[in-house]
Design an enzyme around this catalytic site. Structure first.
Site, short mmCIF file in Angstrom:
data_model
loop_
_atom_site.label_atom_id
_atom_site.label_comp_id
_atom_site.label_asym_id
_atom_site.label_seq_id
_atom_site.Cartn_x
_atom_site.Cartn_y
_atom_site.Cartn_z
N GLY A 125 33.20 44.83 40.13
CA GLY A 125 32.95 43.28 39.35
C GLY A 125 33.87 42.99 38.41
N LYS A 126 34.95 43.56 38.12
CA LYS A 126 35.95 43.32 37.26
C LYS A 126 36.35 41.92 36.87
CE LYS A 126 38.63 46.63 37.94
NZ LYS A 126 37.91 47.52 39.23
N GLU A 144 44.78 42.57 36.09
CA GLU A 144 45.73 43.48 36.61
C GLU A 144 47.28 43.06 36.76
OE1 GLU A 144 44.41 46.32 39.58
OE2 GLU A 144 42.64 45.20 39.98
N GLY A 157 37.04 50.21 35.77
CA GLY A 157 36.18 50.68 36.80
C GLY A 157 36.78 50.67 38.12
N PRO A 158 35.77 51.31 39.08
CA PRO A 158 36.50 51.35 40.43
C PRO A 158 36.44 49.99 41.27
CG PRO A 158 34.43 52.92 39.87
CD PRO A 158 34.62 51.90 38.80
N SER A 159 37.14 49.99 42.13
CA SER A 159 37.47 48.98 43.10
C SER A 159 35.93 48.42 43.62
CB SER A 159 38.32 49.25 44.29
OG SER A 159 38.43 48.19 45.16
N GLY A 160 35.68 47.18 43.35
CA GLY A 160 34.37 46.62 43.74
C GLY A 160 33.64 46.58 42.49
#
Length: 623
Positions: free
Chosen positions: A423-424, A547, A418-421
């Site tokens: 909630g991963k 990551e 998902g995009p940055s921010g």
């Protein structure tokens, strides 16, 4: 941790800061007693020595009076002089040994308080570290605990023995001449009232000073941890000025304490001088009038000195205790906080995760607490954007996850993208129980995570953080954090699996090679691989990788993927990734956007069904 869109938030301005020195708790004297009672055997012995020393001191004026009387009568002194000398020597020896015992016991108090504080501090919930500064916590362990030593070494226990001397001298002076005693007590009473009034101000000023020292420690810790960034940005001088401002604040508070203490310290001396002059003048007149003998006046003056000395000790004890209580308030503030494990009650045994569903999210929501660091940062950014208006805080929303639901099957690999921010990272933090969901349920093998023992839960999980830290020490010490019983052969094998044998080869110390503070002697990729090796060595049933390949080149990424594939066999793996190569072979991919699940499936399924994933895949998930 990630945050999402900013739509609403609790109101919080700068006035809500925790840095106001008057906001901190002030310890009571009763809270200090447990630290002293831990050494009660030694303290009882010291008190006995104080009593013996007091007796030796009180006997000396009586012997001097006898010497004067015998000399006036023209008689032989005999052994009286030797007895007086013996009492002086014995009194000195007792005082020296008592001082050593008090110093040693003081160090023991500092040690026990540090152990208790560190134990509590390292067991606090993660949310407490979010809202507190590292340097301030370090200051409580170092500076604040040191002040507890002063309670013993600067007069508290000595004041107990001194009180015996004080009372004994008082009685002797009453017997010798009640008139002279009345004048002496009047002077001393004025001094006591003055010290009592000042003691309250000392406690407040001392607490403020310790808080400023905490601010300084936090500023220094921040500057040192970012020293490379400061140098690269030519910001060293600006940071020095900022730290100097905190140092100046600590200095000013220290001066405030010194000013008040400077009023207390000479009071005993002034009381002694005034009392001495009064006794000498009035006593001389009473000797001349025949009311008392010269020997009685000399004995009275010696008892006066004996009475004033413990009074000075008591004044010093008042100052030391008030400073210690100010520091103890900061220590107790941490110790009284509930530990992470104290919220785990009536928990059940961690399941063996034999069910098909290893981890299940059921409508999970999560928001950061309103006094977390994230709230403070977001509030300040909003204030800057909106000209510092209070209404800007209303636009902040620390809700990170919104109705998240998905299932991770046992023995399979699940990727979260998902995009940055989006909630991963927060999802992994919830699985580790660094935080608990604000709403919804998170299950492990069918059981609510909140019903499980945290330590047993974490024994089932290996977690590699996004910025996985390398602890100062050696390669071996870092590897053994999660697997303390691993052999050297196992350590070398796991290092080879992540292509770190070069680190062993370039240093003759091998596994005992130092990695430096924060792993500074390793490259960024080596630090990341060492953190992964640490987790692989423990080989838990569930692996969480945040990551984990972000700092690796193509060759090392391929070797790491092979190592993870080997250890992940028959294990549940959840990985947050930003490279398509890490995601494409996953059994399941969960796509997050703004805290919501917008797609779940395989790579081929999501490319067709989820526009966001298709766009991420098109750009190789490099977000």
């Amino acid at each position: 941790m990630s945050s999402t869109s900013h739509t609403s938030a609790p109101r919080r301005g700068r006035s809500g800061s925790r840095d106001n020195p008057d906001d901190g708790p002030r310890a009571k004297f009763s809270e200090l007693l447990p630290y002293l009672f831990e050494h009660r055997k030694v303290m009882i012995f010291v008190i006995i020595l104080s009593i013996l020393g007091a007796g030796a001191s009180l006997a000396q004026p009586l012997l001097v009076s006898q010497v004067i009387t015998i000399v006036e009568a023209g008689e032989s002194l005999g052994t009286l002089v030797w007895l007086l000398i013996g009492l002086v020597v014995i009194s000195g020896l007792i005082s020296g040994y008592q001082h050593y015992l008090l110093q040693r016991t003081g160090e023991g108090v500092v040690l026990s308080s540090r152990r208790r504080l560190v134990s509590r501090m390292l067991n606090l919930p993660i949310s407490e570290f979010d809202r507190r500064r590292t340097g301030d916590l370090v200051s409580r362990v170092g500076s604040d605990t040191t002040l507890l030593r002063a309670v013993l070494t600067q007069g508290l226990v000595e004041a107990i023995g001194g009180s015996i001397t004080f009372i004994g001298a008082l009685i002797a002076m009453l017997i010798i001449d009640p008139v002279l005693l009345g004048l002496t007590v009047l002077v001393i009473a004025i001094a006591v009232v003055t010290v009592t009034t000042l003691s309250k101000r000392i406690r407040v000023a001392s607490q403020r000073a310790q808080r400023k020292v905490g601010d300084l420690a936090a500023a220094v810790e921040r500057a040192i941890s970012a020293v490379r960034t400061l140098r690269a940005s030519n910001a060293t001088e600006r940071e020095i000025e900022a730290v100097n401002d905190d140092a100046l604040g600590a200095w000013k508070m220290g001066i405030s304490v010194a000013k008040i203490s400077a009023l207390v310290v000479p009071i005993a001396g002034i009381a002694l001088q005034v009392s001495f002059l009064v006794v000498l003048g009035v006593g001389g007149y009473r000797v001349a009038s025949g009311a008392i003998e010269i020997a009685d006046l000399v004995a009275f003056i010696l008892f006066l000195f004996l009475m004033i000395m413990p009074l000075g000790q008591a004044f010093g004890a008042v100052t030391a205790v008030n400073q210690a209580l100010g520091a103890l308030g900061r220590i107790q503030e941490i110790i009284k906080l509930p530990s992470e494990l104290e919220s785990d009650v009536n928990f059940v045994a961690v399941p063996s995760i034999e069910s098909d569903a290893a981890i299940t999210f059921e409508n999970v929501e999560f928001s950061y607490p309103d006094d977390s660091v994230l709230v403070k940062v977001e509030t300040e950014l909003a204030e800057l954007k909106h000209g510092g208006t209070e209404a800007a805080a209303d636009e902040i929303d620390l809700t990170v996850l919104r109705g998240v639901s998905f299932t991770v099957k046992r023995g399979e690999r699940t990727a979260i993208v998902g995009p940055s921010g989006a909630g991963k990272s927060t999802i992994l933090a919830l699985i580790e129980r660094f935080y608990d969901p604000t709403a919804g349920v998170l299950r492990l093998g069918g059981d609510d995570l909140r019903a499980l023992n945290r330590e047993e839960l974490r024994a089932q999980i290996g977690y590699v953080e996004q910025d996985a830290p390398v602890l100062a020490g050696t390669l071996r010490q870092n590897l053994l954090i999660g697997a303390p019983n691993a052999t050297d052969e196992e350590c070398i094998a796991v290092l080879a699996s992540v292509n770190l044998t070069g680190v062993l080869d370039r240093n003759p110390a091998g596994l005992d090679a130092a990695v430096g503070e924060d792993g500074v002697m390793l490259s960024g990729g080596e630090r990341q691989r060492l953190a992964i090796a640490r987790t692989l060595l423990a080989a838990p049933p569930i692996l969480l990788l945040d990551e984990s390949t972000s700092s690796l080149d193509g060759l090392n990424e391929q070797m790491l993927r092979e190592a993870i594939d080997a250890v992940a066999e028959n294990r549940t793996l959840i990985v947050i990734a930003h490279r398509l190569s890490t995601v494409v072979d996953s059994d399941q991919i969960v796509v997050l956007d703004k805290g919501k699940v917008v797609g779940v499936g395989t790579h081929s399924e999501l490319v067709k069904s989820t526009p966001l994933y298709k766009d991420l895949a098109k750009h190789q998930l490099l977000v």
